[in-house]
Design a protein around this motif. Structure first.
Motif, PDB file in Angstrom:
ATOM      1  N   ILE A 192      11.603   6.980  -7.130  1.00 56.92           N
ATOM      2  CA  ILE A 192      12.405   6.102  -7.992  1.00 56.92           C
ATOM      3  C   ILE A 192      11.625   4.842  -8.373  1.00 56.92           C
ATOM      4  O   ILE A 192      11.454   4.552  -9.552  1.00 56.92           O
ATOM      5  CB  ILE A 192      13.752   5.777  -7.309  1.00 56.92           C
ATOM      6  CG1 ILE A 192      14.592   7.058  -7.249  1.00 56.92           C
ATOM      7  CG2 ILE A 192      14.507   4.688  -8.081  1.00 56.92           C
ATOM      8  CD1 ILE A 192      15.950   6.929  -6.659  1.00 56.92           C
ATOM      9  N   ASN A 193      11.111   4.116  -7.385  1.00 61.09           N
ATOM     10  CA  ASN A 193      10.440   2.846  -7.722  1.00 61.09           C
ATOM     11  C   ASN A 193       9.185   3.048  -8.562  1.00 61.09           C
ATOM     12  O   ASN A 193       8.948   2.324  -9.523  1.00 61.09           O
ATOM     13  CB  ASN A 193      10.096   2.072  -6.442  1.00 61.09           C
ATOM     14  CG  ASN A 193      11.331   1.473  -5.795  1.00 61.09           C
ATOM     15  OD1 ASN A 193      12.367   2.120  -5.722  1.00 61.09           O
ATOM     16  ND2 ASN A 193      11.243   0.249  -5.351  1.00 61.09           N
ATOM     17  N   MET A 194       8.372   4.037  -8.196  1.00 61.61           N
ATOM     18  CA  MET A 194       7.125   4.246  -8.944  1.00 61.61           C
ATOM     19  C   MET A 194       7.380   4.986 -10.257  1.00 61.61           C
ATOM     20  O   MET A 194       6.865   4.624 -11.300  1.00 61.61           O
ATOM     21  CB  MET A 194       6.129   5.055  -8.118  1.00 61.61           C
ATOM     22  CG  MET A 194       5.268   4.226  -7.203  1.00 61.61           C
ATOM     23  SD  MET A 194       3.886   5.177  -6.579  1.00 61.61           S
ATOM     24  CE  MET A 194       2.659   4.898  -7.848  1.00 61.61           C
ATOM     25  N   ALA A 227       7.682  -2.795 -13.194  1.00 63.67           N
ATOM     26  CA  ALA A 227       8.020  -3.611 -12.020  1.00 63.67           C
ATOM     27  C   ALA A 227       7.133  -3.237 -10.841  1.00 63.67           C
ATOM     28  O   ALA A 227       6.717  -4.110 -10.067  1.00 63.67           O
ATOM     29  CB  ALA A 227       9.492  -3.413 -11.657  1.00 63.67           C
ATOM     30  N   HIS A 228       6.804  -1.947 -10.722  1.00 56.59           N
ATOM     31  CA  HIS A 228       5.959  -1.533  -9.587  1.00 56.59           C
ATOM     32  C   HIS A 228       4.571  -2.141  -9.685  1.00 56.59           C
ATOM     33  O   HIS A 228       3.996  -2.548  -8.673  1.00 56.59           O
ATOM     34  CB  HIS A 228       5.863  -0.005  -9.518  1.00 56.59           C
ATOM     35  CG  HIS A 228       5.100   0.475  -8.322  1.00 56.59           C
ATOM     36  ND1 HIS A 228       5.616   0.414  -7.051  1.00 56.59           N
ATOM     37  CD2 HIS A 228       3.856   0.992  -8.187  1.00 56.59           C
ATOM     38  CE1 HIS A 228       4.714   0.882  -6.186  1.00 56.59           C
ATOM     39  NE2 HIS A 228       3.647   1.246  -6.866  1.00 56.59           N
ATOM     40  N   SER A 229       4.025  -2.225 -10.905  1.00 57.90           N
ATOM     41  CA  SER A 229       2.685  -2.827 -11.026  1.00 57.90           C
ATOM     42  C   SER A 229       2.721  -4.320 -10.715  1.00 57.90           C
ATOM     43  O   SER A 229       1.733  -4.889 -10.276  1.00 57.90           O
ATOM     44  CB  SER A 229       2.090  -2.566 -12.413  1.00 57.90           C
ATOM     45  OG  SER A 229       2.965  -3.063 -13.391  1.00 57.90           O
ATOM     46  N   ILE A 230       3.900  -4.974 -10.888  1.00 52.79           N
ATOM     47  CA  ILE A 230       4.034  -6.392 -10.515  1.00 52.79           C
ATOM     48  C   ILE A 230       4.148  -6.527  -8.994  1.00 52.79           C
ATOM     49  O   ILE A 230       3.543  -7.416  -8.388  1.00 52.79           O
ATOM     50  CB  ILE A 230       5.283  -7.021 -11.194  1.00 52.79           C
ATOM     51  CG1 ILE A 230       5.096  -7.054 -12.713  1.00 52.79           C
ATOM     52  CG2 ILE A 230       5.577  -8.418 -10.650  1.00 52.79           C
ATOM     53  CD1 ILE A 230       6.372  -7.347 -13.501  1.00 52.79           C
ATOM     54  N   ILE A 252       0.992   3.620  -1.595  1.00 51.65           N
ATOM     55  CA  ILE A 252       1.891   3.521  -2.757  1.00 51.65           C
ATOM     56  C   ILE A 252       1.531   2.301  -3.606  1.00 51.65           C
ATOM     57  O   ILE A 252       1.582   2.343  -4.835  1.00 51.65           O
ATOM     58  CB  ILE A 252       3.373   3.460  -2.289  1.00 51.65           C
ATOM     59  CG1 ILE A 252       3.790   4.805  -1.686  1.00 51.65           C
ATOM     60  CG2 ILE A 252       4.305   3.092  -3.434  1.00 51.65           C
ATOM     61  CD1 ILE A 252       5.135   4.793  -0.980  1.00 51.65           C
ATOM     62  N   GLY A 253       1.140   1.212  -2.945  1.00 48.29           N
ATOM     63  CA  GLY A 253       0.804  -0.022  -3.669  1.00 48.29           C
ATOM     64  C   GLY A 253      -0.552   0.014  -4.349  1.00 48.29           C
ATOM     65  O   GLY A 253      -0.842  -0.819  -5.214  1.00 48.29           O
ATOM     66  N   SER A 254      -1.421   0.979  -3.963  1.00 44.86           N
ATOM     67  CA  SER A 254      -2.792   0.980  -4.506  1.00 44.86           C
ATOM     68  C   SER A 254      -2.838   1.393  -5.978  1.00 44.86           C
ATOM     69  O   SER A 254      -3.804   1.099  -6.672  1.00 44.86           O
ATOM     70  CB  SER A 254      -3.678   1.923  -3.688  1.00 44.86           C
ATOM     71  OG  SER A 254      -3.279   3.257  -3.908  1.00 44.86           O
ATOM     72  N   ILE A 255      -1.795   2.059  -6.478  1.00 39.96           N
ATOM     73  CA  ILE A 255      -1.752   2.598  -7.857  1.00 39.96           C
ATOM     74  C   ILE A 255      -3.060   3.322  -8.202  1.00 39.96           C
ATOM     75  O   ILE A 255      -3.700   3.068  -9.213  1.00 39.96           O
ATOM     76  CB  ILE A 255      -1.428   1.508  -8.897  1.00 39.96           C
ATOM     77  CG1 ILE A 255      -0.234   0.695  -8.441  1.00 39.96           C
ATOM     78  CG2 ILE A 255      -1.089   2.132 -10.250  1.00 39.96           C
ATOM     79  CD1 ILE A 255       0.322  -0.264  -9.446  1.00 39.96           C
ATOM     80  N   SER A 256      -3.469   4.219  -7.298  1.00 41.64           N
ATOM     81  CA  SER A 256      -4.620   5.087  -7.598  1.00 41.64           C
ATOM     82  C   SER A 256      -4.244   6.476  -7.109  1.00 41.64           C
ATOM     83  O   SER A 256      -3.463   6.609  -6.159  1.00 41.64           O
ATOM     84  CB  SER A 256      -5.878   4.600  -6.877  1.00 41.64           C
ATOM     85  OG  SER A 256      -5.720   4.749  -5.477  1.00 41.64           O
ATOM     86  N   ASP A 257      -4.796   7.508  -7.762  1.00 42.13           N
ATOM     87  CA  ASP A 257      -4.371   8.861  -7.368  1.00 42.13           C
ATOM     88  C   ASP A 257      -4.802   9.181  -5.935  1.00 42.13           C
ATOM     89  O   ASP A 257      -4.078   9.851  -5.199  1.00 42.13           O
ATOM     90  CB  ASP A 257      -4.874   9.916  -8.370  1.00 42.13           C
ATOM     91  CG  ASP A 257      -6.364   9.847  -8.603  1.00 42.13           C
ATOM     92  OD1 ASP A 257      -6.991   8.877  -8.137  1.00 42.13           O
ATOM     93  OD2 ASP A 257      -6.899  10.753  -9.261  1.00 42.13           O
TER      94      ASP A 257
END
Length: 500
Positions: A264-266, A272-275, A320-325
């Motif tokens: 849901i969040n991602m 918002a997740h990238s913030i 989850i916070g790294s925003i990398s595959d």
């Protein structure tokens, strides 16, 4: 649309077959146990069959979809479907619930209710992982709260009512935020409620509103994961629960929070997740160190393992916070890996308690000689918990580290700092794991005590331990088995961040 309702059968079978338990005679404990175990095994085999023969691995889209109108009044549908993100947690749920049912053999009081609650939880958890309607997700999320509350308050330790009340207050409080977020997303921007997750993924919101939604969901999932400052229910709950309940809590329940963050969040709220992602990484790094340090100070064996669970969930947050595959794949692998390891450690803590009736580490010692099989398996799984190479924990944490280093979102100095802080946490993990082994199994305290003969692990306990140990070593040697399930879905989720 899928022609045959495979997922509906998988979700409804445990609770509907479980409700027949009340027709059994009151004192037929053995019959009830075998019946419950047969349901769990059949459910696991059915799920595996459906995934092997009806699911295409290389397709990142939702498959096996089912869409039936449920309540006409406000357009509420029974929507189910799975993708690469759901398969791992659903199979983990089946595997751990089957073993937890086998582990619950010593439970004889109110046996019918106990086994029914285990099966009701099973349905709720599989329903959460496979629902494609956001309101259905909320209903399934709530479905497994009441069984856990009853399992805690009826079959727990001395402070069971206190810990059950604390659990329900925290999780029900988090559910309020979840419900507000669900209704907000469902009712935004149209007269008709849009509760379908597929259409919600393509919906864009004003940034301020997206942040409000994000915070609501984050609080709900932070209680369940748990993230520090909302984690205090977990050690009390684990400290008092029967060990089969602990297996379900550590193996599956905590993973539902992490799954919700990704699903849901991602997926629904990428801006918002990238913030918030830098804050998630900071929280994750603090959580790893704080929980590892706190674990070292715990006298109660189950509370020490519970704090180690909180520490390991920090790696999932960082992934989850790294925003990398790489990072997100590492987080998904850690969800599966820790599901096995956490469940196994609580099972072994419970079997040790069954023998010596001691839960405080400073009163134990010298158990290695009377119970060598439990000592061997406990040592191997503690090594898995401290991320020994060749075990699943090592691979998962290593991939999360690579995810942070490869992330394009952060500056080099930030990456180095986060990696350094997390590495300190990884040094603390062996300290509390090995000191736990030393206090329990080495020395002479219990070995020299009068009447110090204990039965070693029986075939049932050995079977449960080895059944969990095999996938832990298997994933450690060949992690592609899990990563191949989620890799396409991870790319699809991350494309929202770079192309939207």
């Amino acid at each position: 649309m899928n022609l045959f309702p495979w997922l509906t059968i998988v979700v409804v079978l445990p609770i509907s077959a479980g409700s027949l338990i009340f027709l059994f005679p009151h004192r037929g404990n053995k019959v009830i146990r075998w019946y419950t175990l047969c349901i769990c095994i059949n459910e696991l085999l059915l799920t595996t069959y459906v995934f092997c023969y009806h699911f295409q691995m290389d397709d990142p889209l939702i498959q096996l979809t089912e869409d039936y109108k449920w309540i006409n009044l406000f357009d509420f549908y029974w929507r189910l479907g799975i993708d690469g993100l759901s398969i791992g947690p659903i199979l983990l749920t089946g595997f751990i619930t089957t073993l937890a049912t086998l582990a619950a053999r010593p439970v004889t009081r109110e046996s019918r209710l106990f086994h029914f609650l285990m099966l009701a939880m099973y349905s709720g958890q599989i329903g959460s992982f496979s629902s494609r309607d956001i309101l259905l997700f909320f209903i399934m999320w709530e479905l497994e709260l009441i069984p856990i509350y009853l399992l805690l308050s009826m079959w727990g330790g001395k402070k069971r009512l206190y810990s059950a009340t604390k659990f329900i207050l925290y999780t029900a409080g988090g559910s309020v935020f979840l419900l507000i977020g669900v209704l907000g997303i469902g009712l935004y921007g149209s007269n008709e409620p849009t509760l379908n997750l597929e259409t919600s993924v393509n919906q864009s919101y004003p940034v301020a509103l997206e942040i409000i939604f994000y915070i609501g969901f984050l609080i709900a999932f932070a209680v369940k994961s748990p993230i520090i400052s909302l984690h205090t229910w977990l050690p009390d709950t684990h400290g008092e629960a029967h060990y089969s309940t602990c297996m379900l809590l550590a193996g599956i329940l905590l993973k539902m929070g992490a799954y919700g963050l990704v699903r849901i969040n991602m997926e629904l709220l990428p801006h918002a997740h990238s913030i918030f992602s830098p804050w998630l990484i900071i929280l994750g790094a603090i959580q790893i160190i704080y929980a590892a340090s706190t674990s070292l100070g715990q006298r109660n064996l189950k509370k020490r393992i519970a704090y180690s669970s909180v520490s390991h969930m920090g790696f999932i947050l960082i992934g989850i916070g790294s925003i990398s595959d790489t990072g997100l794949n590492g987080a998904i692998l850690q969800i599966i890996s820790h599901g096995f390891i956490g469940a196994a450690l609580f099972f072994l803590a419970g079997t040790s308690y069954d023998r010596i009736r001691l839960i405080y580490l400073d009163k134990m010692g010298g158990m290695a000689i009377p119970i060598p099989k439990i000592f061997t398996v406990f040592s191997v799984l503690s090594m898995a918990s401290l991320a020994l190479p060749g075990m699943s924990g090592f691979v998962a944490e290593l991939i999360v580290f690579f995810g942070i280093i490869n992330s394009q979102k952060y500056l080099l100095i930030t990456k180095i700092l986060i990696t350094f802080v997390t590495a300190i946490g990884m040094i603390l993990t062996p300290i509390y794991s090995l000191s736990m082994l030393r206090q329990m199994f080495y020395g002479y305290r219990l070995f020299n005590a009068p009447n110090s003969y204990f039965y070693d692990s029986g075939p049932r306990e050995l079977f449960v331990s080895i059944s969990i140990l095999i996938p832990v070593i298997g994933i450690g040697i060949y992690p592609d088995f899990i990563l191949s399930l989620s890799v396409d879905k991870v790319e699809a989720i991350l494309s929202n961040f770079f192309y939207r």
